[in-house]
Design a protein around this motif. Structure first.
Motif, mmCIF file in Angstrom:
data_model
loop_
_atom_site.group_PDB
_atom_site.id
_atom_site.type_symbol
_atom_site.label_atom_id
_atom_site.label_comp_id
_atom_site.label_asym_id
_atom_site.label_seq_id
_atom_site.Cartn_x
_atom_site.Cartn_y
_atom_site.Cartn_z
ATOM 1 N N ALA A 29 0.827 -1.211 0.000
ATOM 2 C CA ALA A 29 0.000 0.000 0.000
ATOM 3 C C ALA A 29 0.860 1.259 0.000
ATOM 4 O O ALA A 29 0.385 2.349 -0.329
ATOM 5 C CB ALA A 29 -0.930 0.007 1.207
ATOM 6 N N LEU A 30 2.124 1.119 0.382
ATOM 7 C CA LEU A 30 3.051 2.249 0.384
ATOM 8 C C LEU A 30 3.456 2.576 -1.048
ATOM 9 O O LEU A 30 3.849 1.689 -1.815
ATOM 10 C CB LEU A 30 4.291 1.901 1.212
ATOM 11 C CG LEU A 30 5.417 2.935 1.235
ATOM 12 C CD1 LEU A 30 4.994 4.170 2.024
ATOM 13 C CD2 LEU A 30 6.682 2.325 1.834
ATOM 14 N N VAL A 31 3.357 3.856 -1.408
ATOM 15 C CA VAL A 31 3.781 4.310 -2.735
ATOM 16 C C VAL A 31 5.163 4.934 -2.601
ATOM 17 O O VAL A 31 5.350 5.881 -1.842
ATOM 18 C CB VAL A 31 2.797 5.329 -3.334
ATOM 19 C CG1 VAL A 31 3.284 5.794 -4.707
ATOM 20 C CG2 VAL A 31 1.406 4.723 -3.450
ATOM 21 N N GLY A 32 6.120 4.419 -3.336
ATOM 22 C CA GLY A 32 7.461 4.981 -3.287
ATOM 23 C C GLY A 32 8.235 4.519 -2.067
ATOM 24 O O GLY A 32 7.886 3.549 -1.400
ATOM 25 N N GLU A 33 9.290 5.266 -1.761
ATOM 26 C CA GLU A 33 10.183 4.898 -0.669
ATOM 27 C C GLU A 33 9.691 5.479 0.650
ATOM 28 O O GLU A 33 9.162 6.582 0.700
ATOM 29 C CB GLU A 33 11.598 5.404 -0.950
ATOM 30 C CG GLU A 33 12.235 4.807 -2.193
ATOM 31 C CD GLU A 33 12.418 3.305 -2.075
ATOM 32 O OE1 GLU A 33 12.736 2.837 -0.959
ATOM 33 O OE2 GLU A 33 12.219 2.607 -3.087
ATOM 34 N N GLU A 34 9.938 4.722 1.705
ATOM 35 C CA GLU A 34 9.517 5.160 3.041
ATOM 36 C C GLU A 34 10.195 6.458 3.459
ATOM 37 O O GLU A 34 9.598 7.303 4.122
ATOM 38 C CB GLU A 34 9.840 4.054 4.045
ATOM 39 C CG GLU A 34 9.477 4.376 5.488
ATOM 40 C CD GLU A 34 9.896 3.261 6.427
ATOM 41 O OE1 GLU A 34 9.963 3.516 7.638
ATOM 42 O OE2 GLU A 34 10.163 2.136 5.950
ATOM 43 N N ASP A 35 11.434 6.654 3.064
ATOM 44 C CA ASP A 35 12.200 7.814 3.517
ATOM 45 C C ASP A 35 12.514 8.799 2.397
ATOM 46 O O ASP A 35 13.445 9.587 2.494
ATOM 47 C CB ASP A 35 13.507 7.355 4.173
ATOM 48 C CG ASP A 35 13.279 6.583 5.465
ATOM 49 O OD1 ASP A 35 12.391 6.998 6.234
ATOM 50 O OD2 ASP A 35 13.966 5.573 5.688
ATOM 51 N N ALA A 36 11.734 8.756 1.322
ATOM 52 C CA ALA A 36 12.015 9.654 0.195
ATOM 53 C C ALA A 36 11.692 11.104 0.518
ATOM 54 O O ALA A 36 12.201 12.026 -0.102
ATOM 55 C CB ALA A 36 11.236 9.214 -1.037
#
Length: 391
Positions: free
Chosen positions: A228-235
């Motif tokens: 469900a996360l889009v992209g990087e967690e720490d972007a």
């Protein structure tokens, strides 16, 4: 609008053809259709579906996922022309422009294959939730948190003024990792399907007359899978502003369309309404303010073109500055133009027949959302002029 933007140096033949095609479609619906939909508590489904069939809704999305392969430049033209005919589609701002862009740029291959074709052909809509009741314009105070629990994410928080949640299949929620609560903002973007357990919504009563309703959202231990996360967690902010810059450009398009619609109604009335010997448009006290409105709309349109071109060229930093300026200029022009249009028509400007009175409230939205004009002035004073912050 005049032929100023039809100069091939400023706008290509393809763009002019797109404008003409969208304008022809929008003219068949118009303000009367829009007002009827609002009065009956319906949604603009017929217009949405016809625009989708023509390929307009996903014109900015990649071709390999069913889109038109163009950019925000083209999508902003679509929204502007719909608005100029009196029937704008607000979900164009949210679904393909914000959510579609973020997923296309940062989503996994699976997310792109699953979501983008539906966003492109109009069969799927997505909403976008960032604003919170206690954070207002300060996105650094976002308190919607996401914590890891095994392979899942668990979200808790609240959102306010989220458009179209009732008609969206999913909402792109901006949260933050729990360990970043007291530190620098590290936004994370999550896709939350509408019927997810713990994901509640309640309508916000609005004076604004629009087909799209506003909602307050609650996220109470909303459990989501890892994908469900889009992209990087720490972007961080990069991913967030990949959606917010198109949002500002599209808000400018929304305001421009509204301003053009109001100006056209006022000019037509001033050209034909006769109280004394000549039509009222012959009097400079009415003619000059309308001319000023036209100039302001043209200037805002040029800045919107600049912002869209910069964004589509991949220059996020320059696009951010231009997008904020375009949104500011278009909102101010729209508010001024709607006010002058109503004033030009006098009492008729407040009647349902002429379709201008409801725009008085609608025009204010562009000044307030998605970011207030004061916050844009803060951005320009800090980022463009290098002045120190007061906060």
């Amino acid at each position: 609008m005049s032929n100023a933007l039809s100069n091939p140096v400023i706008e290509s033949e393809e763009h002019r053809a797109l404008r003409a095609a969208v304008a022809a479609l929008a003219k068949r619906y118009g303000r009367e259709y829009f007002a009827t939909v609002v009065a009956e508590g319906r949604h603009t489904d017929e217009l949405w579906q016809e625009a989708a069939k023509a390929g307009y809704l996903g014109v900015n999305l990649p071709e390999e996922y069913g889109g038109g392969g163009a950019g925000i430049t083209e999508l902003s033209l679509v929204l502007e022309e719909l608005g100029a005919a009196g029937c704008p589609l607000l979900m164009l701002v949210v679904s393909p422009a914000i959510c579609g862009t973020v997923i296309a740029r940062f989503g996994t291959e699976e997310q792109k294959r699953t979501l983008l074709p539906g966003l492109a052909d109009g069969s799927r809509k997505m909403a976008f939730g960032i604003t919170e009741p206690d954070a207002g314009s300060n996105s650094h105070r976002i308190t919607t948190t996401a914590r890891k629990d095994g392979g899942d994410w668990v979200l808790n928080g609240r959102k306010i003024f989220v458009s179209g949640v009732d008609i969206a299949d999913a909402t792109l929620i901006v949260g933050r990792t729990e360990d970043a609560r007291t530190g620098k903002l590290k936004p994370c973007l999550f896709i939350v399907p509408r019927e997810t357990p713990g994901f509640g919504r309640s309508p916000v009563p609005m004076e604004l007359a629009a087909p799209e309703k506003q909602f307050e959202l609650t996220l109470d231990d909303v459990r989501l899978p890892a994908d469900a996360l889009v992209g990087e967690e720490d972007a961080g902010l990069l991913q967030l502003f990949a959606g917010l810059n198109p949002e500002r450009i599209m808000t400018a398009a929304f305001a421009l369309g509204m301003g053009r619609y109001a100006l056209a109604r006022a000019v037509d009335y001033a050209r034909t309404r006769q109280v004394w010997k000549e039509p009222i448009g012959a009097h400079q006290a009415l003619a000059h303010p309308l001319a000023q409105c036209h100039i302001e709309l043209e200037l805002a349109a040029l800045m919107m073109r600049k912002a869209a071109l910069l964004y589509d060229a991949g220059d996020d930093m320059a696009a951010g500055e231009a997008a904020n300026m375009a949104k500011y200029a278009a909102a101010e022009a729209a508010v001024h133009t709607v006010d002058q249009a109503v004033h030009t028509l006098g009492g008729n400007g407040l009647t349902r027949e002429y379709g201008l009175a409801s725009l008085v409230t609608a025009a204010r939205v562009a000044r307030i959302a998605p970011v207030s004009r004061e916050m844009i002035l803060n951005f320009v004073s800090h980022q463009s002029l290098g002045l120190p912050k007061s906060y």
